[in-house]
Write a protein that holds these residues in place. Sequence first.
Motif, PDB file in Angstrom:
ATOM      1  N   ASP A   1       0.810  -1.216   0.000  1.00  0.00           N
ATOM      2  CA  ASP A   1       0.000   0.000   0.000  1.00  0.00           C
ATOM      3  C   ASP A   1       0.846   1.270   0.000  1.00  0.00           C
ATOM      4  O   ASP A   1       0.319   2.379   0.125  1.00  0.00           O
ATOM      5  N   GLY A   2       2.169   1.118  -0.125  1.00  0.00           N
ATOM      6  CA  GLY A   2       3.045   2.269  -0.206  1.00  0.00           C
ATOM      7  C   GLY A   2       3.626   2.723   1.106  1.00  0.00           C
ATOM      8  O   GLY A   2       4.513   3.585   1.123  1.00  0.00           O
ATOM      9  N   ARG A   3       3.165   2.178   2.217  1.00  0.00           N
ATOM     10  CA  ARG A   3       3.706   2.582   3.511  1.00  0.00           C
ATOM     11  C   ARG A   3       5.112   2.016   3.704  1.00  0.00           C
ATOM     12  O   ARG A   3       5.345   0.825   3.429  1.00  0.00           O
ATOM     13  N   PRO A   4       6.045   2.859   4.176  1.00  0.00           N
ATOM     14  CA  PRO A   4       7.413   2.359   4.366  1.00  0.00           C
ATOM     15  C   PRO A   4       7.502   1.398   5.538  1.00  0.00           C
ATOM     16  O   PRO A   4       6.829   1.571   6.560  1.00  0.00           O
ATOM     17  N   ILE A   5       8.305   0.381   5.367  1.00  0.00           N
ATOM     18  CA  ILE A   5       8.624  -0.545   6.461  1.00  0.00           C
ATOM     19  C   ILE A   5       9.853   0.011   7.161  1.00  0.00           C
ATOM     20  O   ILE A   5      10.866   0.302   6.516  1.00  0.00           O
ATOM     21  N   HIS A   6       9.787   0.171   8.461  1.00  0.00           N
ATOM     22  CA  HIS A   6      10.907   0.791   9.163  1.00  0.00           C
ATOM     23  C   HIS A   6      12.175  -0.056   8.998  1.00  0.00           C
ATOM     24  O   HIS A   6      12.128  -1.289   9.122  1.00  0.00           O
ATOM     25  N   PRO A   7      13.303   0.597   8.691  1.00  0.00           N
ATOM     26  CA  PRO A   7      14.546  -0.169   8.500  1.00  0.00           C
ATOM     27  C   PRO A   7      14.906  -1.061   9.679  1.00  0.00           C
ATOM     28  O   PRO A   7      15.501  -2.125   9.486  1.00  0.00           O
ATOM     29  N   HIS A   8      14.573  -0.661  10.902  1.00  0.00           N
ATOM     30  CA  HIS A   8      14.882  -1.523  12.040  1.00  0.00           C
ATOM     31  C   HIS A   8      14.124  -2.842  11.955  1.00  0.00           C
ATOM     32  O   HIS A   8      14.656  -3.906  12.327  1.00  0.00           O
ATOM     33  N   ASP A   9      12.880  -2.786  11.483  1.00  0.00           N
ATOM     34  CA  ASP A   9      12.118  -4.025  11.286  1.00  0.00           C
ATOM     35  C   ASP A   9      12.741  -4.863  10.163  1.00  0.00           C
ATOM     36  O   ASP A   9      12.843  -6.093  10.281  1.00  0.00           O
ATOM     37  N   VAL A  10      13.142  -4.196   9.090  1.00  0.00           N
ATOM     38  CA  VAL A  10      13.796  -4.914   7.989  1.00  0.00           C
ATOM     39  C   VAL A  10      15.049  -5.621   8.487  1.00  0.00           C
ATOM     40  O   VAL A  10      15.270  -6.811   8.233  1.00  0.00           O
ATOM     41  N   GLY A  11      15.889  -4.877   9.208  1.00  0.00           N
ATOM     42  CA  GLY A  11      17.139  -5.443   9.700  1.00  0.00           C
ATOM     43  C   GLY A  11      16.933  -6.596  10.659  1.00  0.00           C
ATOM     44  O   GLY A  11      17.671  -7.600  10.623  1.00  0.00           O
ATOM     45  N   GLN A  12      15.907  -6.503  11.524  1.00  0.00           N
ATOM     46  CA  GLN A  12      15.666  -7.564  12.491  1.00  0.00           C
ATOM     47  C   GLN A  12      15.177  -8.836  11.811  1.00  0.00           C
ATOM     48  O   GLN A  12      15.633  -9.942  12.142  1.00  0.00           O
ATOM     49  N   ILE A  13      14.280  -8.695  10.850  1.00  0.00           N
ATOM     50  CA  ILE A  13      13.769  -9.882  10.153  1.00  0.00           C
ATOM     51  C   ILE A  13      14.874 -10.529   9.325  1.00  0.00           C
ATOM     52  O   ILE A  13      14.992 -11.762   9.280  1.00  0.00           O
ATOM     53  N   LEU A  14      15.702  -9.715   8.671  1.00  0.00           N
ATOM     54  CA  LEU A  14      16.822 -10.277   7.921  1.00  0.00           C
ATOM     55  C   LEU A  14      17.805 -10.985   8.850  1.00  0.00           C
ATOM     56  O   LEU A  14      18.340 -12.048   8.514  1.00  0.00           O
ATOM     57  N   ASP A  15      18.044 -10.394  10.009  1.00  0.00           N
ATOM     58  CA  ASP A  15      18.969 -11.025  10.961  1.00  0.00           C
ATOM     59  C   ASP A  15      18.479 -12.397  11.385  1.00  0.00           C
ATOM     60  O   ASP A  15      19.284 -13.321  11.567  1.00  0.00           O
TER      61      ASP A  15
END
Length: 442
Positions: free
Chosen positions: A373-387
Motif C-alpha cells: 500500500d506504499g507505507r514504508p517498512i521501518h529499517p529496524h524491522d527490515v534489519g531484524q527480520i533479515l537477521d
Amino acid sequence: MTLTDAAVRPGSGPRLVGGFDVEQVRRDFPVLARTVHGDRPLVYLDSAATSQKPLAVLDAERTYYELHNANVHRGIHVLAEEATGLYEASRDKVAAFIGAGDRREVVFTKNSSEALNLVAYAMSNAGAAGAEAERFRVGPGDEIVVTEMEHHSNLVPWQMLARRTGATLRWIGLTDDGRLDLSNLDSIITERAKVVAFVHQSNILGTINPVAQVVARAREVGALTVLDGSQSVPHNPVDVTELGVDFLAFTGHKMCAPTGVGVLWGRYELLGVMPPFLGGGEMIELVTMEGSTYAAPPHRFEAGTPMIAQVVGLGAAVDYLTALGMPAVAEHEHAVTAYALDAFAEVPGLRIIGPPAADARGGAISFVLHEDDGRPIHPHDVGQILDERGIAVRVGHHCARPVCLRFGVPATTRASFHLYTTTGEVDALVEGLHGVRRFFLR
C-alpha cells in the motif's frame, strides 16, 4: 559460470570475478564459515561498517604479542628494536599502497575520525603558531566547504572548527540521484575558502565523487583539500599523487585490518609546518619548563605509545590486499554491485537512496522498503527480520543524517560488499527482502 548462475547460498557465485577465486578468499576469513541463530549460515553484508579479518592479519597481530611485544622507537633492547622495525615497516607498506612518495607523509591515528580531527584541530592551533603556519589559520571571513553527503566524521569537526574560529561553513548539495550538485561549484568554493573537505566514496549513497573537478576549483582559490577515503581506499586502487589532494584520511578496520588504527596522509611540506594536535611523548624535539619544540613529521602527530599491534596488523592487511591486487578487488566488487542493483530492481516497493546504476558508485547500497500500500517498512524491522535469517545488514542514518534529511527518510537499510562477497549472498538478501514484505502483508 556467469553472474546470473549463482544459487541462493552464501558461498555461491562466480569463482573468478576480478581475477581471484572468491571461494578461496572466503576460506581466509574464519568468521564467514560460522552459523548464527542456530544453523543459519552467516551472510555478512555490513562491510561498510567494518570488514572481516583474514587469518594473515589475525596471525600477524598475535605473533607480535607472542614474540615481539615492546614499546617502539626509544628502546635499545632486542624486543624494542623488533617492535620498532615491524611498526615502521607497516609505514613503508602503507606509503607504497597509496602511492605516497615519502614515508614520512604517513601518520598513524586511531581511525579516520581522529585523522580528520587532527587536521581540523591543527587549524585551530595555528592561531598560536609561528608565521610558518599561516596557511592553516582560519578566522572570521574565512570559509570551510564540505558536502551534504559527508559522514559525520567529516562534518562535525569542521562545524566545530567554524564555531571555534568564527569561520563560515558552506556545503555542496546533492542531486536527486545522490551525486554532488556541481552546477554552482564556483560560487560555493570562493576565494574566501581556506579548506575544502569532502568524501571520496559515500558510505550511505555509494557515490564515487569527481575528485579532480573539486580539487581543481580548490586549487584555483588556494584552499587546502582534505579527502575522506574511508570507503575508497579499502575497495579501489588509490594513488595520492593522482588524486592531487593535500590530505587523505582512511581507517584500517574497513580494509581487513584490526580496529583502532587509521592513517592520515599529508603532503610533507604541509605536515612540516602544521601545528600538532596532541602533546606528550614521542612528538617532542626538546622540552624545558619554559616551552617545547616539536619533532618532525610523522612523529609530531603520534603522541604517546601508539597502537603498535594494530599497525602491524594493518601492514599485514596491506600485504593481503596487495597480493590480491586492488584492481582485481575493485573489479570483483563492481560486478557484485551491478548484480545487486539489477536484483533489487525486481523487489517490489524497494527504493534505492543513491545512484541506481553501477557507474561511479561503490558497493554500499542504501534503500527503503515499502509495503504494497506504499507505507514504508521501518529499517529496524527490515534489519531484524533479515537477521533472523542470518543476514547482517546495517540500519539507521549511517552517521550521515543530512543525507536522510535531503531524501526525506528517517533511516535506510544498507547492504555493503567487500572482496569476499558473493552473488549468492546477494540472492539470499533478495529472498530475505521478499520475506520481509510477506511478513507485512495486510
